[in-house]
Design a protein around this motif. Structure first.
Motif, mmCIF file in Angstrom:
data_model
loop_
_atom_site.group_PDB
_atom_site.id
_atom_site.type_symbol
_atom_site.label_atom_id
_atom_site.label_comp_id
_atom_site.label_asym_id
_atom_site.label_seq_id
_atom_site.Cartn_x
_atom_site.Cartn_y
_atom_site.Cartn_z
ATOM 1 N N ILE B 176 47.386 -83.514 -18.258
ATOM 2 C CA ILE B 176 46.131 -83.773 -18.057
ATOM 3 C C ILE B 176 45.592 -85.000 -18.247
ATOM 4 C CG2 ILE B 176 43.793 -83.029 -18.694
ATOM 5 C CD1 ILE B 176 45.183 -80.429 -19.884
ATOM 6 N N ILE B 182 39.162 -79.438 -17.242
ATOM 7 C CA ILE B 182 40.308 -78.321 -16.889
ATOM 8 C C ILE B 182 39.791 -77.987 -15.529
ATOM 9 C CG2 ILE B 182 41.359 -76.333 -17.600
ATOM 10 C CD1 ILE B 182 42.101 -78.366 -19.504
ATOM 11 N N LEU B 185 40.976 -79.330 -12.375
ATOM 12 C CA LEU B 185 42.496 -79.679 -12.235
ATOM 13 C C LEU B 185 43.239 -78.959 -11.208
ATOM 14 C CD1 LEU B 185 43.780 -80.328 -15.734
ATOM 15 C CD2 LEU B 185 43.441 -82.151 -14.017
ATOM 16 N N LEU B 190 48.050 -78.546 -14.067
ATOM 17 C CA LEU B 190 47.882 -77.432 -15.468
ATOM 18 C C LEU B 190 49.155 -76.987 -15.776
ATOM 19 C CD1 LEU B 190 45.317 -76.704 -16.666
ATOM 20 C CD2 LEU B 190 44.779 -74.740 -15.155
#
Lengths: 366, 200
Positions: B176, B182, B185, B190
């Motif tokens: 990341i 998140i 992404l 991920l």
């Protein structure tokens, strides 16, 4: 994203000119051979740094000339992109600075482009369909271009080892390359699935809107080594197994037979594969819907509207589907370029209209 | 331009052009500037080049530049000799040294494996690495080759080669990016981040 102005010099048969498109729909009308597709090619080139027609840049240079230039002002940010094609080389500058990689252009200008040969992708071999999916994958996330090129490089590395003498190869090295390739393949698969899912969610609605009825479109991924519904974490192991099982056959052929480079994307209408079953008009409307879906998916992911380019948008479509395409275009919030050999009154009301004649584009007075 | 210059000047320009980032124009500028400095200036440069050639050799252990058998990094007793960071080239060593976080020793391979370019494991300093591990006292080998096709292949090859010696072989993490959430992404980042997770 939109093209505010495009200056062309010696690009194919197009005359030296500055083209100032409108922010919404731009309809380019003209007879065959007047330069409509050349303009489409130029716009698509600005984003992809490659032509959908040729890999030889010399073919894009007007005959008898040494070099071609494209210079575009692109919003947001009033970025200036300059491309020079000469001597088999491509020089690209953004705001005066040379670019590091072709994908730098994708970040500034994303273009969803239906080129004249695209509908044939549905009928031809799997490589065209893989490319269609991979291009969209890279368009929505330009860093996936690195993933794709790493995979392609590893595949070439493994194939180079397979071309060596089967009795004299470095066993440990083949294992290392195979493992790196399997890992990269699993990642490519994850990226392809992500891209495919995003299209599959959007495509049925857009297609129904264009075609006037539900065509029951289905897109699926087809792979000989990767079974349906298997988890992605298994992909790497499955491919390693496949490499192992096929090693002798691979050595005999001199290339890798299992992996995403041999996969296909299946596109079906009303429960039948498009290949061998769909009509010319159905394939055309399907590809138009695919490209509009690409643009809308890009918009929902990035918040920016890509430039939508549809070459010869209305050919092969009946009147009601032409009207469906027009409705979709009118709904699109970004800039679009539509070429056609016939004027369509439905678009005319909302569009900036240009006539292409002998390589020169002239705006029709409102 | 080169047509009117003495041939010795032209050959110096040609040598300088082989350097990264130096084209004909820059090389010509360098040479003409040297000429302005007169014989003393040219000789000073010539002597500096000669002593680099005569005195600087690759370090016997790690392959870095040394003015004896061993480089300053391998002679530095404050550095942990039980951890080796394997890198492709000298420029990578400079990057690691800039951050100052790594206090072990290095091993420069001199490139990465590529069957396409005809670079096999025998063309790199892999046998030397195996010898260092065989000699004992090594707990961990960090394989910091590039995260591209050749770098990954090289890393896996080294892991397989070192397997019999029971040494811990690690690879720097990917995952990341700093400051990203998140939600936005991509699947691949991920996946990599999840595979490379570690204890909090």
């Amino acid at each position: 994203m939109l093209i505010k102005s495009l200056e062309l010099r010696n690009f194919r048969n197009l005359e030296a000119q500055i083209f100032n498109p409108g922010p919404g729909i731009n309809l380019i009308l003209g007879d065959n051979g007047q330069g409509k597709t050349n303009l489409v090619e130029a716009i698509s080139f600005l984003s992809w740094m490659r032509s959908f027609r040729t890999s030889r840049s010399v073919e894009m240079i007007k005959s008898g000339q040494d070099a071609a230039w494209l210079s575009a002002r692109i919003d947001p940010g009033g970025r200036q992109m300059e491309v020079q094609l000469a001597g088999g080389m491509r020089k690209v500058r953004i705001d005066g600075h040379p670019i590091k990689a072709a994908r730098d252009c994708l970040d500034i200008l994303a273009v969803a482009c239906l080129s004249p040969d695209d509908p044939a992708i549905l009928e031809g071999g799997p490589s065209g369909r893989r490319q269609l999916l991979d291009r969209f994958m890279v368009m929505r996330r330009p860093t996936m271009g690195i993933l794709l090129s790493t995979f392609e490089r590893l595949l070439k590395e493994r194939n180079a080892l397979l071309k060596a003498d089967a009795g004299a190869y470095d066993h440990k090295l083949l294992e290392a390359v195979s493992e790196a390739l399997a890992k990269s393949a699993a990642e490519l698969l994850a990226a392809r699935f992500e891209a495919l899912d995003s299209i599959a969610n959007r495509l049925p609605d857009i297609l129904a809107q264009m075609a006037g009825n539900d065509l029951g479109v289905e897109v699926g991924y087809q792979s000989k080594w990767f079974p349906k519904d298997a988890s992605l974490s298994r992909a790497q192991n499955l491919l390693l197994q496949a490499f192992h099982q096929r090693r002798d056959a691979d050595f005999a052929l001199g290339y890798t037979t299992a992996g995403p480079q041999a996969d296909d994307m299946e596109v079906g209408l009303l429960g039948l594969p498009t290949r061998g079953h769909a009509s010319r008009g159905q394939k055309k409307v399907l590809m138009l819907a695919w490209k509009v879906s690409e643009a809308l998916e890009y918009q929902s992911l990035t918040g920016q509207t890509p430039v939508l380019v549809l070459d010869d948008a209305f050919a092969d479509l009946d009147a009601s589907r032409q009207a469906g395409v027009v409705t979709c275009l009118c709904d699109y919030a970004g800039q679009s370029f539509i070429t056609s050999a016939v004027a369509d009154s439905g678009v005319l009301a909302n569009a900036s209209v240009f006539f292409a004649k002998q390589g020169l584009l002239s705006a029709m007075e409102a | 331009m080169s047509a009117v210059l003495p041939s010795a000047v032209v050959s110096l320009i040609n040598e300088l052009r082989k350097l990264p980032g130096v084209g004909e124009k820059t090389a010509t500028r360098y040479v003409l500037n040297l000429m302005l400095r007169g014989p003393e200036g040219v000789e000073a440069l010539s002597e500096a080049l000669a002593s680099v050639s005569a005195q600087v050799t690759p370090c016997r252990e790690c392959g870095f530049l040394a003015d004896g058998e061993l480089c300053v990094l391998c002679l530095d007793e404050l550095r942990d000799p039980s951890v080796i960071c394997v890198i492709e080239g000298i420029a990578d060593l400079v990057s690691f040294e800039k951050i100052g976080e790594f206090r072990g020793r290095y091993h420069i391979l001199g490139g990465a494996i590529s069957a396409l370019r005809g670079i096999g494991p025998d063309k790199l300093r892999i046998a030397e690495l195996v010898n260092r591990v065989k000699a004992g006292g090594i707990k961990e080998v960090i394989v910091a080759t590039s995260a591209d096709a050749e770098g990954e292949t090289t890393a896996l090859y080294i892991r397989k080669t070192l397997e019999p010696y029971g040494v811990r072989v690690t690879r720097p993490a990917t995952g990341i990016p700093m400051g990203s959430s998140i939600e936005f992404l991509d699947a691949v980042t991920l996946m990599r981040a999840l595979k490379g997770r570690k204890e909090l």
